[in-house]
Design a protein around this motif. Structure first.
Motif, PDB file in Angstrom:
ATOM      1  N   GLN A  78       0.951  -0.826   0.012  1.00 16.58           N
ATOM      2  CA  GLN A  78      -0.263  -0.161  -0.103  1.00 16.58           C
ATOM      3  C   GLN A  78       0.868   1.431  -0.098  1.00 16.58           C
ATOM      4  O   GLN A  78       0.369   2.078  -0.446  1.00 16.58           O
ATOM      5  CB  GLN A  78      -0.873  -0.250   1.148  1.00 16.58           C
ATOM      6  CG  GLN A  78      -1.913  -0.884   1.481  1.00 16.58           C
ATOM      7  CD  GLN A  78      -2.999  -0.886   2.189  1.00 16.58           C
ATOM      8  OE1 GLN A  78      -2.758  -0.988   3.002  1.00 16.58           O
ATOM      9  NE2 GLN A  78      -4.185  -0.629   1.962  1.00 16.58           N
ATOM     10  N   THR A  91      -4.324   3.764  -1.789  1.00 16.66           N
ATOM     11  CA  THR A  91      -6.353   3.966  -1.496  1.00 16.66           C
ATOM     12  C   THR A  91      -6.547   2.398  -1.900  1.00 16.66           C
ATOM     13  O   THR A  91      -7.848   2.225  -1.226  1.00 16.66           O
ATOM     14  CB  THR A  91      -7.520   4.759  -2.368  1.00 16.66           C
ATOM     15  OG1 THR A  91      -7.390   4.325  -3.435  1.00 16.66           O
ATOM     16  CG2 THR A  91      -6.578   6.635  -2.334  1.00 16.66           C
ATOM     17  N   GLY A  92      -5.904   1.089  -2.594  1.00 11.12           N
ATOM     18  CA  GLY A  92      -6.544   0.658  -2.589  1.00 11.12           C
ATOM     19  C   GLY A  92      -5.067  -0.365  -2.170  1.00 11.12           C
ATOM     20  O   GLY A  92      -4.876  -0.385  -1.758  1.00 11.12           O
ATOM     21  N   GLU A 148      -2.521   0.274  -9.602  1.00  9.95           N
ATOM     22  CA  GLU A 148      -3.470  -0.308  -8.648  1.00  9.95           C
ATOM     23  C   GLU A 148      -4.345  -0.725  -8.386  1.00  9.95           C
ATOM     24  O   GLU A 148      -5.422   0.042  -9.513  1.00  9.95           O
ATOM     25  CB  GLU A 148      -3.264   1.314  -7.922  1.00  9.95           C
ATOM     26  CG  GLU A 148      -4.305   1.968  -6.837  1.00  9.95           C
ATOM     27  CD  GLU A 148      -4.726   3.728  -6.044  1.00  9.95           C
ATOM     28  OE1 GLU A 148      -4.879   3.713  -4.606  1.00  9.95           O
ATOM     29  OE2 GLU A 148      -3.868   4.326  -6.703  1.00  9.95           O
ATOM     30  N   ASP A 150      -8.525  -2.381  -6.940  1.00 12.28           N
ATOM     31  CA  ASP A 150      -9.910  -2.653  -5.844  1.00 12.28           C
ATOM     32  C   ASP A 150      -8.693  -3.460  -5.086  1.00 12.28           C
ATOM     33  O   ASP A 150      -9.358  -4.790  -5.768  1.00 12.28           O
ATOM     34  CB  ASP A 150     -11.258  -2.230  -6.668  1.00 12.28           C
ATOM     35  CG  ASP A 150     -12.429  -1.920  -6.239  1.00 12.28           C
ATOM     36  OD1 ASP A 150     -11.571  -2.762  -4.681  1.00 12.28           O
ATOM     37  OD2 ASP A 150     -13.474  -2.092  -5.827  1.00 12.28           O
ATOM     38  N   PRO A 151      -8.971  -3.861  -4.387  1.00 13.27           N
ATOM     39  CA  PRO A 151      -8.951  -5.004  -3.549  1.00 13.27           C
ATOM     40  C   PRO A 151      -9.990  -6.078  -3.113  1.00 13.27           C
ATOM     41  O   PRO A 151     -10.125  -6.636  -3.004  1.00 13.27           O
ATOM     42  CB  PRO A 151      -8.288  -4.530  -1.821  1.00 13.27           C
ATOM     43  CG  PRO A 151      -9.489  -3.000  -1.595  1.00 13.27           C
ATOM     44  CD  PRO A 151      -8.629  -2.762  -3.536  1.00 13.27           C
ATOM     45  N   ARG A 189      -5.120  -9.941   0.102  1.00  9.98           N
ATOM     46  CA  ARG A 189      -4.979  -8.507   1.112  1.00  9.98           C
ATOM     47  C   ARG A 189      -4.511  -8.398   2.290  1.00  9.98           C
ATOM     48  O   ARG A 189      -4.437  -7.570   2.914  1.00  9.98           O
ATOM     49  CB  ARG A 189      -7.235  -8.848   1.022  1.00  9.98           C
ATOM     50  CG  ARG A 189      -7.466  -8.393  -0.482  1.00  9.98           C
ATOM     51  CD  ARG A 189      -8.926  -7.875  -0.373  1.00  9.98           C
ATOM     52  NE  ARG A 189     -10.381  -9.251   0.088  1.00  9.98           N
ATOM     53  CZ  ARG A 189     -10.667  -9.519  -0.986  1.00  9.98           C
ATOM     54  NH1 ARG A 189     -10.234  -9.252  -2.376  1.00  9.98           N
ATOM     55  NH2 ARG A 189     -10.963 -10.781  -0.713  1.00  9.98           N
TER      56      ARG A 189
END
Length: 209
Positions: A78, A91-92, A148, A150-151, A189
């Motif tokens: 991150q 942000t993800g 980047e 989105d998790p 994640r």
């Protein structure tokens, strides 16, 4: 009979300027028309999925356009570090992938100038400005591509990489599954939480034996 006097020098200059202005206007119109035609042609000649998919696997060489491509070392995090300082926070999730391109037998430079990550209907473009790799004949290049994502949408994350000129046409694209599946996505994640990645801004070059 009406006698017409020859135009004065000022009149000749005025007429000449008018002709020049008309010529410039016509030239501009022609250029704009060419641009519009080129744009329309590019769009019409680039229907979705007008390419051949070449399947590849992590850590295994795959041939594309006469060059050897190897995709390996998938990392997540991150925080992006550059020169021992924090450069960016995701942000993800950041996904960093090592890309190696070898050009052992080609006579021209091998270039892969486009890539993206796919997860179902989601498409992720490259995050950093380093989004291409090229290898001269007899050389290999290694670099990192950064994305980047989105998790919540990383299931079956797949790299798609290719080269394509200004005028789009039928071409080859390599697809490599990155090993993130619905079964292990939670572990990826968790691994990304607070993780730090170092951005490599230039590629490492080597002479092929």
């Amino acid at each position: 009979m009406t006698t017409t006097s020859p135009p004065s020098s000022q009149e000749r200059i005025r007429l000449r300027n008018q002709r020049l202005q008309r010529s410039k206007l016509l030239a501009v119109v022609a250029v704009v028309a060419c641009i519009l035609v080129a744009t329309i042609g590019t769009r019409l000649s680039d229907p979705e999925k007008e390419f051949r998919v070449i399947p590849g696997k992590l850590d295994e060489k795959v041939m594309i356009n006469g060059a050897e491509l190897t995709v390996s070392d998938v990392r997540v995090g991150q925080i992006l570090i550059q020169d021992e300082a924090i450069e960016a926070k995701a942000t993800g999730i950041f996904v960093q992938i090592q890309i190696d391109l070898a050009n052992p037998t080609g006579t021209d430079k091998a270039i892969l100038g486009h890539s993206r990550l796919l997860s179902g209907d989601r498409v992720y473009k490259t995050y950093s400005s380093l989004n291409n790799i090229g290898a001269e004949p007899g050389y290999g290049e290694t670099t990192d591509f950064l994305y980047e994502v989105d998790p919540a949408a990383i299931d079956d994350l797949t790299l798609e990489i290719w080269t394509q000129g200004f005028l789009f046409g039928y071409h080859d694209r390599v697809r490599v599954h990155l090993g993130i599946t619905p079964e292990n996505a939670d572990r990826w994640r968790e691994a990304a939480q607070g993780g730090m990645l170092t951005e490599r801004r230039i590629s490492a070059s080597r002479v092929l034996q």
